[in-house]
Design an enzyme around this catalytic site. Sequence first.
Site, PDB file in Angstrom:
ATOM      1  N   GLU A  36      11.800  40.617  66.740  1.00 55.69           N
ATOM      2  CA  GLU A  36      12.073  39.177  66.725  1.00 55.69           C
ATOM      3  C   GLU A  36      12.434  38.632  68.113  1.00 55.69           C
ATOM      4  O   GLU A  36      13.570  38.179  68.352  1.00 55.69           O
ATOM      5  CB  GLU A  36      13.187  38.852  65.732  1.00 55.69           C
ATOM      6  N   GLU A  89       9.380  41.515  57.162  1.00 55.58           N
ATOM      7  CA  GLU A  89      10.743  41.481  56.623  1.00 55.58           C
ATOM      8  C   GLU A  89      10.869  40.329  55.639  1.00 55.58           C
ATOM      9  O   GLU A  89      10.359  39.233  55.882  1.00 55.58           O
ATOM     10  CB  GLU A  89      11.766  41.195  57.735  1.00 55.58           C
TER      11      GLU A  89
HETATM   12  C1  GAL Z   1      16.110  39.558  60.936  1.00 56.04           C
HETATM   13  C2  GAL Z   1      16.226  40.786  61.816  1.00 56.04           C
HETATM   14  C3  GAL Z   1      16.732  41.985  61.043  1.00 56.04           C
HETATM   15  C4  GAL Z   1      17.899  41.613  60.190  1.00 56.04           C
HETATM   16  C5  GAL Z   1      17.491  40.473  59.276  1.00 56.04           C
HETATM   17  C6  GAL Z   1      18.568  40.041  58.315  1.00 56.04           C
HETATM   18  O1  GAL Z   1      16.175  38.400  61.696  1.00 56.04           O
HETATM   19  O2  GAL Z   1      14.991  41.098  62.387  1.00 56.04           O
HETATM   20  O3  GAL Z   1      17.083  42.996  61.948  1.00 56.04           O
HETATM   21  O4  GAL Z   1      18.961  41.240  60.998  1.00 56.04           O
HETATM   22  O5  GAL Z   1      17.155  39.368  60.052  1.00 56.04           O
HETATM   23  O6  GAL Z   1      18.120  38.966  57.517  1.00 56.04           O
END
Ligand code: GAL
Length: 676
Positions: A145, A301
């Site tokens: 990110e 994710e």
């Molecule tokens: C994303 C990040 C992850 C985790 C996640 C939690 O932004 O890439 O490492 O922190 O959020 O929602």
Amino acid sequence: MTEIFYGGDYNPEQWPETVWHEDVKLMQEAGVNLVSVAIFAWSKLEPEEGRYDFGWLDRLLDLLHRHGVGVCLATATAAPPPWLARTYPQSLPVTAQGVRLGVGSRQQYSPSSPDYKRLAAKLVREIATRYKDHPALKLWHVNNEYGCHVSESFDDNSAQAFRVWLRERYGTVEALNEAWGTSFWSQAYGAWDEVTPPAAAPTFLNPTQQLDWRRFCSDALLSLYRMEREILRNITPGIPATTNFIGVHKPLDEWRWAQELDVVSNDAYPDPGAYDAGIYAAFQSDMMRSLKAGAPWILMEQAPNQVQWRARNSLKPPGVMRLWSLQAVARGARGVMFFQWRQSKAGAEKFHSAMVPHAGAEGRTWREVRDLGQELRQLGEVLKSRVQAEAAIVFDWETWWALELDARPSADVRYLEQVYSYYAALWHRNVTVDFVKPDADLSPYKLVLVPNLYLVKDEAAANLERYTEAGGTLALSFFSGIVDENDQVRLGGYPAPFRKLLGLSVEEFDALPVGVTHTVRGEQEFSADLWADVIALEGAEPLATFTEGFYARRPAVTQHSFGKGKSFYLGTRLDGAGMAWLLEKACQTAGVDTTTNLPEGVEAVRRVSDGAGYLTLLNHTDKSVQVELSEAATDLAQGETQVGELTLPPYGVTFLRLQQPAAGTAPTPVKGAKLD
Ligand code: GAL
């Protein structure tokens, strides 16, 4: 390519190795075939400068491989270890107010720090060399990110890099002065070393300086990505690389970035507490698919259930995680992944849901995760088809940046909100859209929507004009075509490059105070707010007019015939009903198929391949609904033929293969529907 990736971020460094053995068994039970490993493991992999410890990662990759789980291996550069800050304090980022950020969270590096770059490159080289032949290695996960927490830094290294970037763009200080319009307020620069980033200043900073800073910051992060990718490409030419976007994220010009990625991937966290979360998720998915012209992308994710980082973190009701996962697949994803595999015991994310919750392999979240993994195995054939869109929305990061700078007519005009209002109106009519760059080839589309294209380059303006002239239908909204790429006004009456195309000029624009609405009257009456253009017609015909104030009876919405095509212009912000009316009209003019006979909240996504047509129906409501199919279709997950009335349970989804595929055309297999 018929296997959908399924898995998530896996952070085994937070657990004793005995737990890893349970993990791989559970992964098998859940159908996990890919995990992202070592994203935040720099301090574990290199506990002190130059001393590497790969033993644990060797054992982990072997274990995963033995259990049939592939690895999306991270380059571990997203969270530098504390020793790096102690030894190289200049690597830490600095805010616009001059505050140097410290250790104890993550992403604490200046994108232009030579020390960070050197040490990151060294680590990437070590990792790639060590695992280049490992059979578990499927994909590189570069950093994490970019720009999530630190998208800009005002340290000295960044200032220096900014000047180098500007020199490449302008060649001479004189050219910079010209582009930035520095005759204004005595801002003319005499030498490069006088030029600085737009840090804290007494009042409005030069807008072009700010715009170039945004360009530079996106490029500075991109150069970090490129640096790592080059190393990986040299050592493992056959392994694709990606980095995960944070949806449609302002700091990164994702059009530029996507060219450098082998596969686009995205992190999507729609708020389950928001009424339109499912629509916003669709919006992001369509952007991800569009970034590489329809190529499959990975949902890298999402949360299995609730997150921990909002002020109030709603649960995903039963079925919603599946619904949004399958929506991503319907809209082009070839992977459904989560943050994270096992819920942390310690740290800032311990209340963030995970595939394996604190209780272990039990409870609703785990069951939904396990069932989805099994179900995805039945859906692989969808990957052979492509999403089909007849309409496109023009999206441009440079316009986004420029439109939202300070000292504009209204601080309330937000680009994403404007674009999304078009998107949502089309979503409700089940019109799938692609997003396109302003200078893209628009000929595949029957309808092109152009919300608030404030900044437009000459080629892009000509492109939109050519498209319409050749027979396209185009709808454009207020405060478009106002400035060139230097944020300098295009003279000759607003919106100078589009006056011919639209058959009008805008004499003035009124920014409406918060809470003030105007009534706009056409075939129906709508409410409008935010903005009002004072329009002079030059050939266009009014479709709706304002009814209040000194510009009462003057046009608010117009249409115009231009060449073989048609243009619409929206000189205000219409309410939902008004947007629905306008976009229905635009779709009808363009011959774009709209499906409005589904129950409210049911989404239909069509895909085609050479041999088949597919229809995904997604029920975003908490009520069971009936949809009547006009032709027989096969439910991919059940393998059953469906005819006539089909019931979708609350948050239910069905993937259908159509019996009579019409290759190359969008099928309209939904006859009618009713709510039970
Ligand atoms: C994303 C990040 C992850 C985790 C996640 C939690 O932004 O890439 O490492 O922190 O959020 O929602």
